[in-house]
Design an enzyme around this catalytic site. Structure first.
Site, short mmCIF file in Angstrom:
data_model
loop_
_atom_site.label_atom_id
_atom_site.label_comp_id
_atom_site.label_asym_id
_atom_site.label_seq_id
_atom_site.Cartn_x
_atom_site.Cartn_y
_atom_site.Cartn_z
N LYS A 4 37.25 50.79 35.29
CA LYS A 4 38.45 50.29 35.95
C LYS A 4 38.85 48.94 35.39
O LYS A 4 40.02 48.66 35.17
CB LYS A 4 38.18 50.19 37.46
CG LYS A 4 39.18 49.36 38.21
CD LYS A 4 38.73 49.09 39.62
CE LYS A 4 39.50 47.96 40.28
NZ LYS A 4 39.27 46.65 39.69
N ASP A 64 40.88 42.19 45.38
CA ASP A 64 40.06 42.07 46.58
C ASP A 64 39.99 40.64 47.09
O ASP A 64 39.99 39.70 46.31
CB ASP A 64 38.65 42.58 46.26
CG ASP A 64 38.71 44.04 45.90
OD1 ASP A 64 39.36 44.78 46.64
OD2 ASP A 64 38.13 44.41 44.88
C1 UD1 Z 1 37.31 40.30 37.06
C2 UD1 Z 1 37.01 41.67 37.61
C3 UD1 Z 1 36.13 41.59 38.84
C4 UD1 Z 1 34.88 40.78 38.54
C5 UD1 Z 1 35.23 39.44 37.92
C6 UD1 Z 1 34.02 38.65 37.47
C7 UD1 Z 1 38.98 42.91 37.00
C8 UD1 Z 1 40.19 43.63 37.47
N1 UD1 Z 1 38.25 42.32 37.96
O1 UD1 Z 1 38.07 39.63 38.06
O2 UD1 Z 1 35.76 42.91 39.22
O3 UD1 Z 1 34.20 40.53 39.75
O4 UD1 Z 1 36.09 39.62 36.78
O5 UD1 Z 1 33.22 39.41 36.60
O6 UD1 Z 1 38.64 42.91 35.83
N2 UD1 Z 1 39.11 31.40 38.67
C9 UD1 Z 1 39.83 30.25 38.92
N3 UD1 Z 1 41.06 30.12 38.34
C10 UD1 Z 1 41.61 31.08 37.53
C11 UD1 Z 1 40.85 32.27 37.28
C12 UD1 Z 1 39.61 32.40 37.87
O7 UD1 Z 1 39.36 29.35 39.64
O8 UD1 Z 1 42.73 30.90 37.04
C13 UD1 Z 1 37.78 31.58 39.32
C14 UD1 Z 1 37.80 32.70 40.38
O9 UD1 Z 1 38.31 32.23 41.61
C15 UD1 Z 1 36.33 33.09 40.44
C16 UD1 Z 1 35.87 32.92 38.98
O10 UD1 Z 1 36.84 32.05 38.36
O11 UD1 Z 1 35.63 32.19 41.26
C17 UD1 Z 1 35.76 34.20 38.20
O12 UD1 Z 1 36.99 34.90 38.29
P1 UD1 Z 1 37.49 35.87 37.09
O13 UD1 Z 1 36.36 36.03 36.12
O14 UD1 Z 1 38.79 35.37 36.60
O15 UD1 Z 1 37.70 37.23 37.88
P2 UD1 Z 1 38.85 38.29 37.68
O16 UD1 Z 1 39.26 38.34 36.26
O17 UD1 Z 1 39.89 38.10 38.72
#
Ligand code: UD1
Length: 444
Positions: A30, A124
């Site tokens: 996914k 989520d």
């Molecule tokens: C993706 C995955 C999710 C997984 C996560 C970490 C998808 C659709 N989802 O989510 O299943 O749990 O990677 O492996 O691929 N953050 C910030 N600012 C930003 C971006 C991120 O503070 O601009 C923080 C987030 O709040 C979180 C951390 O960075 O605490 C990791 O987030 P991120 O790796 O970006 O997760 P997703 O890409 O949303």
């Protein structure tokens, strides 16, 4: 069931049957498929993805791309994206809040149209999930970005390369930089990148489309922008989150599940963690199977890859509830990933949450009030319960708990699960679980 909540939202009824045994085949992940669809928007020719799962997220993303003018076909396990007729830079508001894809479309659509509007992203509710790293990276590459109450607007005549260092190795922000830098003018250097298998898979797909991307040993991507990209074909690699969930479902119930379709390398930290707890693996080129006589408790910290994946955490907590002794989980990726534990406690699990960093080095949430460490006391008997599923991964944890419980369970709002798992009812039924569905039809 006839209550109002189940008329629009499906429910699953689960009758535990003891140990789960059997085979499950997982499809492409996914977390990769929808990003590949976004990359395909930049090709001059169509792209074809195979081994795609049947999940709601593909339908949602296909509709978003169609709203831009792309022709998207979803047929059996194959998704074809024909991007020739992109005519709009505006993703309609109705696609806001559904998944994480709108923010990833910003760079590709800017390359095509010079301006873009995307609604607020969803996904989520497991933390604040801001998009500040995405926005500052896009700005560093020359985009003029305005965050409004409904979404994000951006403009750029021509994006350019930049030196960017992410404050945390965010999967999504790394993908935004990759998807934007490949057609930007000049070189982009991205430090502190995420190197999750799904990120590498996307980088390889972009390379197949004609992008020039290097991954240096210190988690640094170096991208030389090119003038054009072609469409490409790719068979997606197996979903490591699903694979882990089914392997754990076998262990929690005292059975043995064999998972096909997910390469061993994608599960390496999951395998070593379960081995430390006493699980026995059989591994071939085609499948992995796991079983255990008895399991020991453990101390586990979630982390960016190659650490223990945060999405594996809910099944692990359920497994800990069935291990004699005290286990600890330190969640370092999301600050609010334990709300699902409340319902597990109602089912009989003994779990305490702490704001301290337990069982590992201090993380970003050290000085905060975020309840990001859990202590689990096992072994406790679980009771069946009526539960509303809060999110995709926590929700799957409940399915596993329900399979190991005494008495039936009823799970509401399972649309969260149907958005992200390939035919989960069939998979569990194939393992012997009595599971049935009530409500509107699942996404096809
Ligand atoms: C993706 C995955 C999710 C997984 C996560 C970490 C998808 C659709 N989802 O989510 O299943 O749990 O990677 O492996 O691929 N953050 C910030 N600012 C930003 C971006 C991120 O503070 O601009 C923080 C987030 O709040 C979180 C951390 O960075 O605490 C990791 O987030 P991120 O790796 O970006 O997760 P997703 O890409 O949303």
């Amino acid at each position: 069931m006839s209550d109002a909540s189940t008329v629009s939202n499906p429910s699953w009824r689960i009758e535990p049957v003891g140990p789960l045994h059997g085979d499950v085949t997982v499809r492409g992940s996914k977390n990769a498929v929808t990003k590949h669809m976004v990359a395909a928007v930049m090709g001059r020719t169509p792209s074809k993805l195979s081994n795609c799962p049947e999940i709601g997220d593909i339908q949602i993303t296909a509709e978003m791309l169609r709203s831009l003018g792309c022709h998207v076909e979803v047929e059996a396990d194959t998704v074809t994206v024909e991007p020739a007729d992109v005519v709009s830079g505006r993703v309609p508001l109705s696609y806001g809040g559904l998944n994480r894809i709108p923010i990833l479309l910003v760079g590709p659509v800017l390359h095509r149209m010079g301006e873009v509007f995307v609604p607020l992203v969803g996904g989520d509710r497991i933390g604040t999930r801001p998009v500040d790293f995405h926005v500052s990276s896009l700005e560093a590459m020359g985009a003029e970005v305005h965050m409004g109450p409904d979404g994000l607007e951006a403009k750029a005549l021509r994006l350019h390369g930049a030196n960017i260092r992410l404050p945390f190795p965010s999967v999504g922000a790394t993908e935004t930089v990759l998807l934007t830098a490949v057609l930007a003018e000049g070189r982009t250097v991205l430090e502190n990148s995420a190197i999750e298998p799904e990120v590498i898979e996307l980088a390889l797909f972009l390379q197949r489309m004609g992008a020039r991307i290097e991954l240096r040993p210190d988690r640094r991507f170096v991208i030389e922008g090119v003038e054009r990209l072609q469409g490409a074909e790719h068979r997606l690699d197996g979903d490591r989150i699903e694979a882990f969930s089914y392997l754990v479902a076998g262990l929690v119930t005292g059975g043995r599940v064999r998972v096909h379709g997910c390469p061993q390398g994608r599960l390496v930290t999951a395998i070593s963690t379960l081995q430390r707890m006493g699980a026995r693996f059989e591994i071939t080129d085609d499948w992995l199977a796991v079983s255990a006589q008895s399991l020991r408790p453990a101390v586990v910290q979630t982390d960016a890859h190659p650490g223990f994946m945060t999405d594996w955490q809910p099944p692990l907590v359920v497994l800990f509830s069935q291990c004699a002794g005290m286990s600890v989980v330190h969640e370092t990726v999301y600050e609010d990933r334990f709300p699902y534990v409340a319902a597990l406690k109602e089912m009989g699990a003994e779990v305490e949450l702490f704001d301290a960093c337990l069982g590992g080095q201090d993380c970003r949430f050290n000085e905060s009030t975020a309840m990001h460490s859990a202590v689990v006391h096992g072994r406790t008997s679980l009771r069946g319960a009526e539960i509303t599923v809060p999110d995709i991964r926590g929700g799957f944890g409940y399915v596993i708990a329900a399979a190991a419980a005494e008495g039936p369970s009823l799970l509401h709002h399972v649309h969260h699960l149907e958005r992200g798992y390939h035919r989960p009812l069939e998979a569990f039924a194939g393992l012997g679980l009595h599971i049935s569905r009530e409500g509107p039809p699942p996404p096809s």
